[in-house]
Write a protein that holds these residues in place. Structure first.
Motif, mmCIF file in Angstrom:
data_model
loop_
_atom_site.group_PDB
_atom_site.id
_atom_site.type_symbol
_atom_site.label_atom_id
_atom_site.label_comp_id
_atom_site.label_asym_id
_atom_site.label_seq_id
_atom_site.Cartn_x
_atom_site.Cartn_y
_atom_site.Cartn_z
ATOM 1 N N GLU A 236 0.827 -1.208 0.000
ATOM 2 C CA GLU A 236 0.000 0.000 0.000
ATOM 3 C C GLU A 236 0.862 1.260 0.000
ATOM 4 O O GLU A 236 0.493 2.260 -0.623
ATOM 5 N N ALA A 239 1.781 1.989 -3.475
ATOM 6 C CA ALA A 239 0.629 2.535 -4.192
ATOM 7 C C ALA A 239 0.415 4.007 -3.848
ATOM 8 O O ALA A 239 0.114 4.831 -4.728
ATOM 9 N N ARG A 242 3.102 6.032 -5.595
ATOM 10 C CA ARG A 242 2.808 6.080 -7.026
ATOM 11 C C ARG A 242 1.731 7.134 -7.329
ATOM 12 O O ARG A 242 1.852 7.912 -8.274
ATOM 13 N N ARG A 243 0.684 7.163 -6.505
ATOM 14 C CA ARG A 243 -0.372 8.156 -6.728
ATOM 15 C C ARG A 243 0.171 9.575 -6.599
ATOM 16 O O ARG A 243 -0.205 10.467 -7.381
#
Length: 343
Positions: A236, A239, A242-243
């Protein structure tokens, strides 16, 4: 004077390191100490194959270090608490006239960690600046070199959990931090990532250094630590980062080309989820000193690093003993760029 921190791919004068001499890094037993010394030496000797290394050594440890290090490595005696030169040492910059500068951040043991001591290490930034012949750029910001990553063109990557840490800079805002990074390292555009890796945010970590999750190998390109296994809490985290990258740009306004650097396949050790990361590498003249972990993903990571740093030889060094102590290869090294007058 306008100061700019060059990209790590820019020419180097040398790499600075510090020899493990005491405390948590050296360990509790003679065997721990031997493993620490052997690992620091392996990194130093690998770097010395590409460029000069200057090693700061505590008084009394000169012979221990000399016995393990390449004969070309220079030893400089200064009192030390620990051995993480990226963090306690200065961040080198170049002036608009080509002169060498050194930003000496305030160092307080990664946010005044209960296990850390820093009476000696807080003086190393100024000492190394003087030894390098650099103009001292003093900063009131509590910061470490592992907490920033730049592209040399005005972009700086940081994490909210480090520069805004109440244990480091209580009361500072993002605007305050950005203004200081502009003054000291020439950052015209700061990309705020939400955090670092899970283990790095725990007791013996840094509270989220950026140099374990993201690095900029070239303009508009970012390497991202990619934990692909949902069983690991950093799945997570990857993630989230990355966002943040997908919704940001570099200083030139370019959308990032994100290159995934897969996390090692191993997920845990005796203390829980690991923070092993190939992102924590060092670029040197003609080479890349890369972390390896005796892991199935070592070769793939080396291939990716070779692709993003064309023309450089990738040299893996087993970094497990470093990560067991809270960091990696990038964390124990600090590059000194070649000033215009020395190139």
């Amino acid at each position: 004077m306008t100061w700019t921190m060059p990209s790590e791919t820019a020419p180097h004068e040398c790499t600075w390191m510090a020899w493990p001499s005491s405390g948590y890094t050296l360990g509790d037993t003679a065997a721990d100490a031997e493993r620490a010394r052997d690992t620091w030496a392996a990194v130093a000797n690998a770097v010395a194959g590409f460029e000069p290394v200057r090693m700061v050594v505590s008084p009394g440890d000169e012979q221990i270090a000399r016995a393990r290090l390449d004969g070309a490595i220079e030893l400089i005696t200064r009192p030390l608490d620990d051995a993480w030169m990226r963090d306690m040492g200065p961040t080198f910059v170049l002036g608009d006239d080509g002169r060498l500068g050194a930003v000496s951040w305030i160092f307080n043991g990664w946010g005044a960690q209960s296990w850390a001591t820093w009476d000696n290490d807080e003086l190393i930034g100024d000492a190394v600046a003087e030894l390098a012949g650099a103009e001292l750029v003093s900063s009131p910001l509590v910061n470490e070199g592992g907490g920033i990553h730049v592209d040399g063109e005005g972009t700086a990557l940081v994490t909210e959990t480090v520069q805004l840490d109440p244990g480091r800079n209580p009361g500072w805002t993002k605007h305050d931090v950005e203004a200081e990074l502009a003054r000291t390292i020439g950052a015209t555009h700061v990309v705020w990532l939400p955090r670092g890796l899970t283990r790095d945010g725990q007791e013996f970590g840094t509270r989220g250094h950026v140099d374990i999750v993201a690095a900029v190998p070239g303009p508009g390109t970012v390497l991202l630590h990619d934990q692909r296994d949902p069983a690991h809490p950093d799945h997570e985290v990857s993630a989230q980062i990355r966002r943040s990258l997908e919704t940001s740009t570099d200083a030139a306004g370019r959308a990032w080309t994100i290159v995934d650097l897969p996390a090692p396949a191993v997920l845990t050790d005796a203390d829980g989820p690991v923070d092993y990361s190939y992102v924590n590498h060092l670029v040197v003249g003609g080479g890349v000193i890369a972390c390896s972990f005796d892991d199935p993903n070592d070769d793939r990571a080396a291939e990716i690093l070779a692709d993003v740093y064309p023309g450089r030889t990738v040299v893996p060094v087993d970094a497990r003993e470093l990560f067991a102590r809270g960091g990696g290869i990038h964390c124990i090294t600090q590059q000194q760029p070649a000033a215009a007058s020395r190139r």
